[in-house]
Design an enzyme around this catalytic site. Structure first.
Site, PDB file in Angstrom:
ATOM      1  N   LYS A  22     -12.679  18.581  21.441  1.00 37.67           N
ATOM      2  CA  LYS A  22     -12.344  18.596  20.012  1.00 37.67           C
ATOM      3  C   LYS A  22     -11.223  19.592  19.742  1.00 37.67           C
ATOM      4  O   LYS A  22     -10.260  19.282  19.049  1.00 37.67           O
ATOM      5  CB  LYS A  22     -13.572  18.991  19.181  1.00 37.67           C
ATOM      6  CG  LYS A  22     -13.232  19.349  17.738  1.00 37.67           C
ATOM      7  CD  LYS A  22     -14.442  19.718  16.925  1.00 37.67           C
ATOM      8  CE  LYS A  22     -14.795  21.177  16.970  1.00 37.67           C
ATOM      9  NZ  LYS A  22     -13.909  22.046  16.166  1.00 37.67           N
ATOM     10  N   ASN A  23     -11.367  20.790  20.303  1.00 34.50           N
ATOM     11  CA  ASN A  23     -10.420  21.852  19.942  1.00 34.50           C
ATOM     12  C   ASN A  23      -9.032  21.652  20.545  1.00 34.50           C
ATOM     13  O   ASN A  23      -8.100  22.367  20.182  1.00 34.50           O
ATOM     14  CB  ASN A  23     -10.976  23.227  20.339  1.00 34.50           C
ATOM     15  CG  ASN A  23     -12.053  23.680  19.364  1.00 34.50           C
ATOM     16  OD1 ASN A  23     -12.333  22.999  18.388  1.00 34.50           O
ATOM     17  ND2 ASN A  23     -12.660  24.825  19.636  1.00 34.50           N
ATOM     18  N   ARG A  94     -11.106  23.623   8.786  1.00 36.24           N
ATOM     19  CA  ARG A  94     -10.064  24.648   8.799  1.00 36.24           C
ATOM     20  C   ARG A  94      -8.879  24.270   9.671  1.00 36.24           C
ATOM     21  O   ARG A  94      -7.745  24.655   9.398  1.00 36.24           O
ATOM     22  CB  ARG A  94     -10.630  25.966   9.304  1.00 36.24           C
ATOM     23  CG  ARG A  94     -11.686  26.567   8.435  1.00 36.24           C
ATOM     24  CD  ARG A  94     -12.223  27.801   9.090  1.00 36.24           C
ATOM     25  NE  ARG A  94     -11.206  28.824   9.192  1.00 36.24           N
ATOM     26  CZ  ARG A  94     -10.903  29.674   8.221  1.00 36.24           C
ATOM     27  NH1 ARG A  94     -11.559  29.637   7.092  1.00 36.24           N
ATOM     28  NH2 ARG A  94      -9.961  30.567   8.395  1.00 36.24           N
ATOM     29  N   CYS A 118     -15.894  30.630   5.238  1.00 41.97           N
ATOM     30  CA  CYS A 118     -16.437  29.998   6.437  1.00 41.97           C
ATOM     31  C   CYS A 118     -17.849  30.516   6.635  1.00 41.97           C
ATOM     32  O   CYS A 118     -18.146  31.656   6.285  1.00 41.97           O
ATOM     33  CB  CYS A 118     -15.547  30.366   7.623  1.00 41.97           C
ATOM     34  SG  CYS A 118     -16.245  29.955   9.206  1.00 41.97           S
ATOM     35  N   ARG A 123     -12.719  34.546   7.849  1.00 46.78           N
ATOM     36  CA  ARG A 123     -11.840  33.955   8.872  1.00 46.78           C
ATOM     37  C   ARG A 123     -10.456  33.876   8.260  1.00 46.78           C
ATOM     38  O   ARG A 123     -10.034  32.831   7.774  1.00 46.78           O
ATOM     39  CB  ARG A 123     -12.324  32.561   9.271  1.00 46.78           C
ATOM     40  CG  ARG A 123     -13.296  32.590  10.420  1.00 46.78           C
ATOM     41  CD  ARG A 123     -13.703  31.191  10.812  1.00 46.78           C
ATOM     42  NE  ARG A 123     -12.905  30.619  11.878  1.00 46.78           N
ATOM     43  CZ  ARG A 123     -13.036  29.368  12.305  1.00 46.78           C
ATOM     44  NH1 ARG A 123     -13.910  28.573  11.737  1.00 46.78           N
ATOM     45  NH2 ARG A 123     -12.295  28.924  13.288  1.00 46.78           N
ATOM     46  N   LEU A 127      -2.445  36.072   9.939  1.00 43.11           N
ATOM     47  CA  LEU A 127      -1.537  36.061  11.092  1.00 43.11           C
ATOM     48  C   LEU A 127      -0.686  34.797  11.116  1.00 43.11           C
ATOM     49  O   LEU A 127       0.490  34.835  11.507  1.00 43.11           O
ATOM     50  CB  LEU A 127      -2.328  36.147  12.404  1.00 43.11           C
ATOM     51  CG  LEU A 127      -3.027  37.470  12.691  1.00 43.11           C
ATOM     52  CD1 LEU A 127      -3.867  37.354  13.956  1.00 43.11           C
ATOM     53  CD2 LEU A 127      -1.993  38.588  12.864  1.00 43.11           C
ATOM     54  N   ASP A 312     -17.888  30.531  21.139  1.00 43.23           N
ATOM     55  CA  ASP A 312     -18.484  29.225  20.835  1.00 43.23           C
ATOM     56  C   ASP A 312     -19.706  28.909  21.705  1.00 43.23           C
ATOM     57  O   ASP A 312     -20.323  27.853  21.528  1.00 43.23           O
ATOM     58  CB  ASP A 312     -17.440  28.111  21.015  1.00 43.23           C
ATOM     59  CG  ASP A 312     -16.440  28.076  19.864  1.00 43.23           C
ATOM     60  OD1 ASP A 312     -16.673  28.755  18.854  1.00 43.23           O
ATOM     61  OD2 ASP A 312     -15.423  27.368  19.992  1.00 43.23           O
ATOM     62  N   ARG A 404     -19.718  17.051  13.756  1.00 44.49           N
ATOM     63  CA  ARG A 404     -18.305  17.459  13.698  1.00 44.49           C
ATOM     64  C   ARG A 404     -17.753  17.672  15.103  1.00 44.49           C
ATOM     65  O   ARG A 404     -16.561  17.489  15.323  1.00 44.49           O
ATOM     66  CB  ARG A 404     -18.164  18.779  12.939  1.00 44.49           C
ATOM     67  CG  ARG A 404     -18.298  18.664  11.449  1.00 44.49           C
ATOM     68  CD  ARG A 404     -17.925  19.990  10.822  1.00 44.49           C
ATOM     69  NE  ARG A 404     -16.719  20.502  11.466  1.00 44.49           N
ATOM     70  CZ  ARG A 404     -16.408  21.776  11.586  1.00 44.49           C
ATOM     71  NH1 ARG A 404     -17.180  22.693  11.083  1.00 44.49           N
ATOM     72  NH2 ARG A 404     -15.301  22.146  12.191  1.00 44.49           N
TER      73      ARG A 404
HETATM   74  C1  UD1 Z   1     -10.646  28.653  17.424  1.00 50.80           C
HETATM   75  C2  UD1 Z   1     -11.674  27.571  17.639  1.00 50.80           C
HETATM   76  C3  UD1 Z   1     -13.073  28.120  17.406  1.00 50.80           C
HETATM   77  C4  UD1 Z   1     -13.294  29.354  18.253  1.00 50.80           C
HETATM   78  C5  UD1 Z   1     -12.190  30.377  18.042  1.00 50.80           C
HETATM   79  C6  UD1 Z   1     -12.275  31.565  18.989  1.00 50.80           C
HETATM   80  C7  UD1 Z   1     -10.536  25.529  16.999  1.00 50.80           C
HETATM   81  C8  UD1 Z   1     -10.423  24.411  16.026  1.00 50.80           C
HETATM   82  N1  UD1 Z   1     -11.416  26.482  16.704  1.00 50.80           N
HETATM   83  O1  UD1 Z   1     -10.746  29.066  16.057  1.00 50.80           O
HETATM   84  O2  UD1 Z   1     -13.998  27.097  17.780  1.00 50.80           O
HETATM   85  O3  UD1 Z   1     -14.523  29.947  17.916  1.00 50.80           O
HETATM   86  O4  UD1 Z   1     -10.909  29.750  18.279  1.00 50.80           O
HETATM   87  O5  UD1 Z   1     -12.208  31.143  20.305  1.00 50.80           O
HETATM   88  O6  UD1 Z   1      -9.889  25.542  18.035  1.00 50.80           O
HETATM   89  N2  UD1 Z   1      -7.783  36.151  12.995  1.00 50.80           N
HETATM   90  C9  UD1 Z   1      -7.186  36.969  12.043  1.00 50.80           C
HETATM   91  N3  UD1 Z   1      -6.166  36.449  11.305  1.00 50.80           N
HETATM   92  C10 UD1 Z   1      -5.712  35.178  11.461  1.00 50.80           C
HETATM   93  C11 UD1 Z   1      -6.316  34.342  12.431  1.00 50.80           C
HETATM   94  C12 UD1 Z   1      -7.349  34.861  13.175  1.00 50.80           C
HETATM   95  O7  UD1 Z   1      -7.566  38.118  11.879  1.00 50.80           O
HETATM   96  O8  UD1 Z   1      -4.779  34.792  10.748  1.00 50.80           O
HETATM   97  C13 UD1 Z   1      -8.907  36.674  13.810  1.00 50.80           C
HETATM   98  C14 UD1 Z   1     -10.212  35.932  13.553  1.00 50.80           C
HETATM   99  O9  UD1 Z   1     -10.881  36.447  12.405  1.00 50.80           O
HETATM  100  C15 UD1 Z   1     -10.948  36.214  14.841  1.00 50.80           C
HETATM  101  C16 UD1 Z   1      -9.836  36.232  15.896  1.00 50.80           C
HETATM  102  O10 UD1 Z   1      -8.622  36.396  15.168  1.00 50.80           O
HETATM  103  O11 UD1 Z   1     -11.573  37.487  14.804  1.00 50.80           O
HETATM  104  C17 UD1 Z   1      -9.732  34.992  16.734  1.00 50.80           C
HETATM  105  O12 UD1 Z   1      -9.733  33.845  15.895  1.00 50.80           O
HETATM  106  P1  UD1 Z   1      -8.895  32.534  16.280  1.00 50.80           P
HETATM  107  O13 UD1 Z   1      -8.634  32.541  17.746  1.00 50.80           O
HETATM  108  O14 UD1 Z   1      -7.743  32.420  15.370  1.00 50.80           O
HETATM  109  O15 UD1 Z   1      -9.926  31.367  15.936  1.00 50.80           O
HETATM  110  P2  UD1 Z   1      -9.554  29.915  15.427  1.00 50.80           P
HETATM  111  O16 UD1 Z   1      -8.263  29.474  16.015  1.00 50.80           O
HETATM  112  O17 UD1 Z   1      -9.727  29.842  13.950  1.00 50.80           O
END
Ligand code: UD1
Length: 440
Positions: A22-23, A94, A118, A123, A127, A312, A404
């Site tokens: 999925k991801n 998201r 979330c 979340r 960034l 995950d 999902r």
């Molecule tokens: C993706 C995965 C999710 C997984 C996560 C971490 C998908 C669709 N989802 O989520 O299943 O649990 O990676 O492996 O692929 N952060 C910030 N600011 C930002 C973005 C992120 O502070 O703008 C922080 C988040 O709060 C978190 C960390 O960065 O603590 C990592 O998150 P991120 O890798 O971005 O997760 P997702 O891409 O949303």
């Protein structure tokens, strides 16, 4: 609404096939928007998130045909002319926020709803936005929407360091940077296999990217990208979930075969932790055989970025720990509040307590069947695993969360010896809500 009903304590045996990831499917779909013409993606899982994202692509003007039986998706992005992703769709998922990078990369502008809250706590997408600015985009907020514009129709490119490393930000910035006028460097970029698979597809489309799998990505923008035929990777989180299921619910000494898998994508931390529980496994080229031990050893884990233990898989690991012969802890350093499954597991007689971003789990726990509520994707699969080893019957409500991200999970488990069935229920019937205060 659907629920899953599981009769516990029937051993898992036979074969569990892993579906496409999925991801990675979602970024691949977003990437297909960058080329005028028809791209074909294979091994796309038949999931609610994939259907939701197909709608998002169609609204932007792409034509999307998904043959769910063959797991083949054709995306013709020739007609993309409406660079917008609405709140209705982004709030459902998201990952629709990938439209920000895809539409800037393709159209030079994008209007994308900010995701809301979330179930795992905060979340942020700060960034993503700072990164787009670093690549040259002008960003404005307008009534809950991000409006991003590339001056002159194309980004210049630039340098951005992520802190912390973020999968979603890396993917969004890659989408935007591959068609920029100039070059870009992404520092402390995510090294997750999901990013690598996505980067390979972009390379096949003609993108110039160096450093995939490392924490520094160098991207040289190109004028145009070509449509592509690409085979999606197997889902690494589904693989990890099945390995945990086999370790907990398999018959000691009898291998459970997990097919269509990519064992390299799991990362060392998970493999090491599972080996320490006493579980035996063989990692093949595209399969894993798992043999449950007579007794599981308790193994504490701390989640981390790849090749660390995946966040995950932490909810599923907690359930495994309830069956180990001692106590252990689960610490989540990625998401500090991702423990909504714990109160539900406690209703099944698990003894687990949350302290900050840590769960302490008591082992040797005879779980009892109960009616429990799914709160998010990985929490809901952890409740299914708990139901498999609990005494009596477990009803897992709100399985739309599970749908999902896990394709036909009930069908796969039923074919492997688990007594599990899907039933419709009325969410608002008194008997169903008993014990579940939705809001106070
Ligand atoms: C993706 C995965 C999710 C997984 C996560 C971490 C998908 C669709 N989802 O989520 O299943 O649990 O990676 O492996 O692929 N952060 C910030 N600011 C930002 C973005 C992120 O502070 O703008 C922080 C988040 O709060 C978190 C960390 O960065 O603590 C990592 O998150 P991120 O890798 O971005 O997760 P997702 O891409 O949303």
């Amino acid at each position: 609404m659907d629920k899953l009903v599981i009769q516990g304590r029937h051993p898992l045996r036979g074969t569990l096939p892993v579906s496409g990831s999925k991801n990675t499917a979602l970024p691949l779909m977003a990437g297909a928007l960058l080329a005028e013409g028809k791209s074909t993606l294979d091994n796309i899982p038949n999931l609610r998130d994939v259907t939701t994202f197909s709608h998002v692509l169609r609204i932007a003007g792409a034509s999307v045909n998904f043959n769910s039986a063959e797991h083949r998706m054709e995306i013709d992005a020739s007609g993309v002319d409406y660079p917008e992703a609405s709140y209705d769709l982004v709030k459902k998922m998201r990952a629709s926020f990938y439209m920000l990078g895809a539409l800037i990369g393709r159209c030079g502008r994008a209007r994308v709803s900010l995701p809301g809250g979330c179930a795992w706590g905060p979340r942020p997408v700060d960034l993503h936005l700072k990164g787009m600015e670093a690549l040259g985009a002008k960003i404005e907020l307008d009534q809950g929407y991000v409006v991003a514009t590339a001056p002159g129709g194309r980004l210049d490119g630039g340098v951005f360091e992520m802190q912390p490393s973020s999968v979603g930000t890396t993917i969004n910035l890659m989408l935007a940077a591959v068609t920029a006028r100039g070059s870009s460097r992404l520092e402390n970029a995510a090294r997750e296999p999901d990013v690598v698979v996505f980067g390979r597809m972009l390379q096949q489309m003609g993108a110039r990217i160096e450093g995939l799998g490392s924490d520094t990505l160098e991207i040289e923008g190109v004028d145009t990208l070509n449509p592509v035929e690409f085979y999606n990777a197997p889902d690494r989180i589904e693989l990890g979930t099945f390995m945990i299921a086999a370790a907990m619910a398999g018959e000691p000494g009898e291998p459970v075969h997990i097919s269509n898998a990519d064992p390299d994508s799991l990362g060392d931390a998970f493999i090491d932790a599972l080996a320490k529980t006493g579980t035996q496994f063989t990692l093949g080229a595209d399969y894993v055989d798992v043999i449950a031990p007579e007794e599981l050893q308790p193994v504490s884990i701390v989640t981390g970025v790849y090749p660390g233990f995946p966040t995950d898989l932490q909810a599923q690991w907690t359930v495994l720990l309830t069956q180990a012969n001692g106590n252990a802890r689960v610490v989540d350093t990625i998401y500090y509040d991702r423990f909504k499954h714990i109160p539900e597991l406690r209703r099944m007689a698990a003894n687990a307590i949350v302290i900050g971003n840590e769960v302490v789990v008591e082992g040797q726990n005879r779980l009892q069947g109960a009616t429990v509520m799914s709160t998010d994707l990985r929490a809901s699969v952890s409740l299914v695993l708990a139901g498999m080893v609990a005494e009596g019957e477990t009803h897992v409500l709100r399985v739309y969360h599970l749908d999902r991200g896990y394709e036909n999970l009930d069908g796969k488990l039923a074919a492997a010896g688990i007594q599990i069935r899907r039933e419709e229920y009325d969410e608002f019937a008194d008997s169903v809500l008993e014990g579940h205060m939705t809001e106070a």
